[in-house]
Motif scaffolding. Structure first.
Motif, PDB file in Angstrom:
ATOM      1  N   MET A   1       0.854  -1.169   0.000  1.00 16.57           N
ATOM      2  CA  MET A   1       0.000   0.000   0.000  1.00 16.57           C
ATOM      3  C   MET A   1       0.907   1.242   0.000  1.00 16.57           C
ATOM      4  SD  MET A   1      -2.890   1.172   2.740  1.00 16.57           S
ATOM      5  CE  MET A   1      -4.116   0.174   1.943  1.00 16.57           C
ATOM      6  N   ILE A   2       0.592   2.168  -0.858  1.00 12.92           N
ATOM      7  CA  ILE A   2       1.377   3.396  -0.946  1.00 12.92           C
ATOM      8  C   ILE A   2       0.779   4.428   0.013  1.00 12.92           C
ATOM      9  CG2 ILE A   2       2.243   5.231  -2.441  1.00 12.92           C
ATOM     10  CD1 ILE A   2       3.277   2.387  -3.113  1.00 12.92           C
ATOM     11  N   VAL A   3       1.626   4.916   0.909  1.00 15.54           N
ATOM     12  CA  VAL A   3       1.213   5.873   1.934  1.00 15.54           C
ATOM     13  C   VAL A   3       2.022   7.157   1.750  1.00 15.54           C
ATOM     14  CG1 VAL A   3       1.102   6.303   4.421  1.00 15.54           C
ATOM     15  CG2 VAL A   3       0.708   3.994   3.551  1.00 15.54           C
ATOM     16  N   ARG A   4       1.332   8.279   1.795  1.00 20.34           N
ATOM     17  CA  ARG A   4       2.008   9.575   1.743  1.00 20.34           C
ATOM     18  C   ARG A   4       1.894  10.231   3.110  1.00 20.34           C
ATOM     19  NH1 ARG A   4       4.006  13.119  -1.488  1.00 20.34           N
ATOM     20  NH2 ARG A   4       3.299  12.157  -3.409  1.00 20.34           N
ATOM     21  N   ILE A   5       3.039  10.644   3.643  1.00 18.58           N
ATOM     22  CA  ILE A   5       3.044  11.511   4.817  1.00 18.58           C
ATOM     23  C   ILE A   5       3.221  12.915   4.260  1.00 18.58           C
ATOM     24  CG2 ILE A   5       4.173  12.163   6.963  1.00 18.58           C
ATOM     25  CD1 ILE A   5       5.087   9.244   7.255  1.00 18.58           C
ATOM     26  N   MET A   6       2.241  13.745   4.465  1.00 19.46           N
ATOM     27  CA  MET A   6       2.256  15.087   3.878  1.00 19.46           C
ATOM     28  C   MET A   6       3.544  15.812   4.257  1.00 19.46           C
ATOM     29  SD  MET A   6      -1.756  16.010   4.529  1.00 19.46           S
ATOM     30  CE  MET A   6      -1.628  17.682   3.924  1.00 19.46           C
ATOM     31  N   GLY A   7       4.203  16.354   3.231  1.00 22.49           N
ATOM     32  CA  GLY A   7       5.437  17.095   3.438  1.00 22.49           C
ATOM     33  C   GLY A   7       6.683  16.231   3.494  1.00 22.49           C
ATOM     34  N   GLU A   8       6.516  14.901   3.412  1.00 24.95           N
ATOM     35  CA  GLU A   8       7.680  14.016   3.512  1.00 24.95           C
ATOM     36  C   GLU A   8       7.872  13.122   2.303  1.00 24.95           C
ATOM     37  OE1 GLU A   8       8.170  11.824   7.158  1.00 24.95           O
ATOM     38  OE2 GLU A   8       7.132  13.385   8.277  1.00 24.95           O
ATOM     39  N   GLN A  10       6.395   9.559  -0.145  1.00 27.52           N
ATOM     40  CA  GLN A  10       5.619   8.321  -0.170  1.00 27.52           C
ATOM     41  C   GLN A  10       6.446   7.143   0.329  1.00 27.52           C
ATOM     42  OE1 GLN A  10       4.604   8.530  -4.420  1.00 27.52           O
ATOM     43  NE2 GLN A  10       2.474   8.369  -3.756  1.00 27.52           N
ATOM     44  N   LEU A  11       5.723   6.206   0.946  1.00 25.72           N
ATOM     45  CA  LEU A  11       6.337   4.971   1.408  1.00 25.72           C
ATOM     46  C   LEU A  11       5.463   3.805   0.984  1.00 25.72           C
ATOM     47  CD1 LEU A  11       6.443   7.052   4.272  1.00 25.72           C
ATOM     48  CD2 LEU A  11       8.406   5.559   4.359  1.00 25.72           C
ATOM     49  N   ASP A  12       6.102   2.700   0.666  1.00 29.53           N
ATOM     50  CA  ASP A  12       5.386   1.469   0.344  1.00 29.53           C
ATOM     51  C   ASP A  12       5.330   0.647   1.629  1.00 29.53           C
ATOM     52  OD1 ASP A  12       4.183  -0.685  -0.827  1.00 29.53           O
ATOM     53  OD2 ASP A  12       5.903  -1.234  -2.077  1.00 29.53           O
ATOM     54  N   VAL A  13       4.131   0.430   2.143  1.00 32.78           N
ATOM     55  CA  VAL A  13       3.921  -0.293   3.391  1.00 32.78           C
ATOM     56  C   VAL A  13       3.296  -1.643   3.063  1.00 32.78           C
ATOM     57  CG1 VAL A  13       2.686  -0.277   5.594  1.00 32.78           C
ATOM     58  CG2 VAL A  13       3.657   1.850   4.703  1.00 32.78           C
ATOM     59  N   ALA A  14       3.912  -2.705   3.584  1.00 33.75           N
ATOM     60  CA  ALA A  14       3.399  -4.057   3.349  1.00 33.75           C
ATOM     61  C   ALA A  14       2.059  -4.242   4.041  1.00 33.75           C
ATOM     62  CB  ALA A  14       4.402  -5.081   3.868  1.00 33.75           C
ATOM     63  N   SER A  15       1.187  -5.012   3.412  1.00 31.73           N
ATOM     64  CA  SER A  15      -0.138  -5.247   3.992  1.00 31.73           C
ATOM     65  C   SER A  15      -0.040  -5.939   5.351  1.00 31.73           C
ATOM     66  CB  SER A  15      -1.006  -6.050   3.030  1.00 31.73           C
ATOM     67  OG  SER A  15      -0.398  -7.274   2.719  1.00 31.73           O
ATOM     68  N   ASP A  16       1.016  -6.708   5.573  1.00 29.12           N
ATOM     69  CA  ASP A  16       1.218  -7.370   6.868  1.00 29.12           C
ATOM     70  C   ASP A  16       1.389  -6.373   8.009  1.00 29.12           C
ATOM     71  OD1 ASP A  16       1.136  -9.711   5.437  1.00 29.12           O
ATOM     72  OD2 ASP A  16       3.277 -10.136   5.611  1.00 29.12           O
ATOM     73  N   ASP A  17       1.805  -5.165   7.715  1.00 27.13           N
ATOM     74  CA  ASP A  17       2.048  -4.150   8.751  1.00 27.13           C
ATOM     75  C   ASP A  17       0.816  -3.306   9.062  1.00 27.13           C
ATOM     76  OD1 ASP A  17       4.831  -4.702   9.178  1.00 27.13           O
ATOM     77  OD2 ASP A  17       5.217  -3.777   7.225  1.00 27.13           O
ATOM     78  N   LEU A  18      -0.228  -3.436   8.267  1.00 24.16           N
ATOM     79  CA  LEU A  18      -1.384  -2.549   8.416  1.00 24.16           C
ATOM     80  C   LEU A  18      -2.155  -2.755   9.714  1.00 24.16           C
ATOM     81  CD1 LEU A  18      -2.744  -2.339   4.777  1.00 24.16           C
ATOM     82  CD2 LEU A  18      -1.374  -0.665   6.037  1.00 24.16           C
ATOM     83  N   SER A  19      -2.246  -3.980  10.220  1.00 23.33           N
ATOM     84  CA  SER A  19      -3.019  -4.177  11.454  1.00 23.33           C
ATOM     85  C   SER A  19      -2.336  -3.490  12.636  1.00 23.33           C
ATOM     86  CB  SER A  19      -3.274  -5.657  11.729  1.00 23.33           C
ATOM     87  OG  SER A  19      -2.083  -6.322  12.046  1.00 23.33           O
ATOM     88  N   ASP A  49       6.080   7.614  13.106  1.00 23.03           N
ATOM     89  CA  ASP A  49       7.373   6.942  13.254  1.00 23.03           C
ATOM     90  C   ASP A  49       7.278   5.480  12.833  1.00 23.03           C
ATOM     91  OD1 ASP A  49       8.580   9.261  14.163  1.00 23.03           O
ATOM     92  OD2 ASP A  49       8.487   8.689  16.290  1.00 23.03           O
ATOM     93  N   SER A  50       6.166   4.843  13.173  1.00 18.42           N
ATOM     94  CA  SER A  50       5.975   3.436  12.800  1.00 18.42           C
ATOM     95  C   SER A  50       5.838   3.273  11.296  1.00 18.42           C
ATOM     96  CB  SER A  50       4.747   2.868  13.510  1.00 18.42           C
ATOM     97  OG  SER A  50       4.970   2.845  14.904  1.00 18.42           O
ATOM     98  N   VAL A  51       5.110   4.179  10.652  1.00 17.93           N
ATOM     99  CA  VAL A  51       4.985   4.134   9.184  1.00 17.93           C
ATOM    100  C   VAL A  51       6.359   4.308   8.548  1.00 17.93           C
ATOM    101  CG1 VAL A  51       4.044   5.315   7.156  1.00 17.93           C
ATOM    102  CG2 VAL A  51       2.580   4.869   9.134  1.00 17.93           C
ATOM    103  N   ARG A  52       7.141   5.244   9.055  1.00 23.58           N
ATOM    104  CA  ARG A  52       8.489   5.462   8.512  1.00 23.58           C
ATOM    105  C   ARG A  52       9.363   4.222   8.702  1.00 23.58           C
ATOM    106  NH1 ARG A  52       8.055  10.267  11.816  1.00 23.58           N
ATOM    107  NH2 ARG A  52       7.224  11.957  10.547  1.00 23.58           N
ATOM    108  N   LYS A  53       9.190   3.555   9.839  1.00 16.57           N
ATOM    109  CA  LYS A  53      10.023   2.383  10.157  1.00 16.57           C
ATOM    110  C   LYS A  53       9.700   1.200   9.253  1.00 16.57           C
ATOM    111  CE  LYS A  53      11.203  -0.706  13.936  1.00 16.57           C
ATOM    112  NZ  LYS A  53      10.959  -1.066  15.326  1.00 16.57           N
ATOM    113  N   VAL A  54       8.412   0.924   9.043  1.00 17.16           N
ATOM    114  CA  VAL A  54       8.032  -0.263   8.267  1.00 17.16           C
ATOM    115  C   VAL A  54       7.928   0.015   6.770  1.00 17.16           C
ATOM    116  CG1 VAL A  54       6.829  -1.287  10.225  1.00 17.16           C
ATOM    117  CG2 VAL A  54       5.517   0.015   8.542  1.00 17.16           C
ATOM    118  N   GLY A  55       7.809   1.271   6.390  1.00 16.82           N
ATOM    119  CA  GLY A  55       7.635   1.610   4.977  1.00 16.82           C
ATOM    120  C   GLY A  55       8.954   1.716   4.231  1.00 16.82           C
ATOM    121  N   ARG A  56       8.890   1.383   2.955  1.00 13.00           N
ATOM    122  CA  ARG A  56      10.047   1.529   2.079  1.00 13.00           C
ATOM    123  C   ARG A  56       9.842   2.807   1.270  1.00 13.00           C
ATOM    124  NH1 ARG A  56      10.638   0.663  -3.110  1.00 13.00           N
ATOM    125  NH2 ARG A  56       8.645  -0.431  -3.275  1.00 13.00           N
ATOM    126  N   PRO A  57      10.732   3.786   1.438  1.00 10.91           N
ATOM    127  CA  PRO A  57      10.555   5.056   0.723  1.00 10.91           C
ATOM    128  C   PRO A  57      10.586   4.861  -0.795  1.00 10.91           C
ATOM    129  CG  PRO A  57      12.236   5.267   2.429  1.00 10.91           C
ATOM    130  CD  PRO A  57      11.910   3.806   2.307  1.00 10.91           C
TER     131      PRO A  57
END
Length: 92
Positions: A1-8, A10-19, A49-57
């Motif tokens: 899943m592609i997640v954008r943190i406004m001002g920072e 996009q990160l690709d976050v695995a579906s396993d991390d969503l819960s 911080d958790s999104v940044r940790k698990v996401g791949r920029p």
């Protein structure tokens, strides 16, 4: 899943991390509902911080559509409240 943190970016976050991220999103919602600024600030920073940790920029020039958009770390409670959907920032 592609997640954008406004001002920072996009990160690709695995579906396993969503819960786990959804549980943090729930804590953020509870902090907003209680009106507790200290809890809100801590919950927002923990979530981001958790999104940044698990996401791949993604590369800065990537044109992937964002499936989720998260507020920047310096957002105030009302700004985040306005972004909340029926299922919070991160739908289950």
């Amino acid at each position: 899943m592609i997640v954008r943190i406004m001002g920072e970016g996009q990160l690709d976050v695995a579906s396993d991390d969503l819960s786990a991220l959804n549980a943090l999103d729930n804590q953020l919602e509870l902090a907003i509902e209680s009106g507790d600024e200290t809890k809100f600030r801590a919950a927002l920073h923990t979530l981001l911080d958790s999104v940044r940790k698990v996401g791949r920029p993604l590369a800065e020039d990537s044109l992937e559509p964002s499936e989720l958009i998260l507020p920047p770390a310096d957002s105030d409670m009302e700004e985040v409240r306005a972004m909340l959907g029926d299922e919070g920032l991160i739908p289950e």
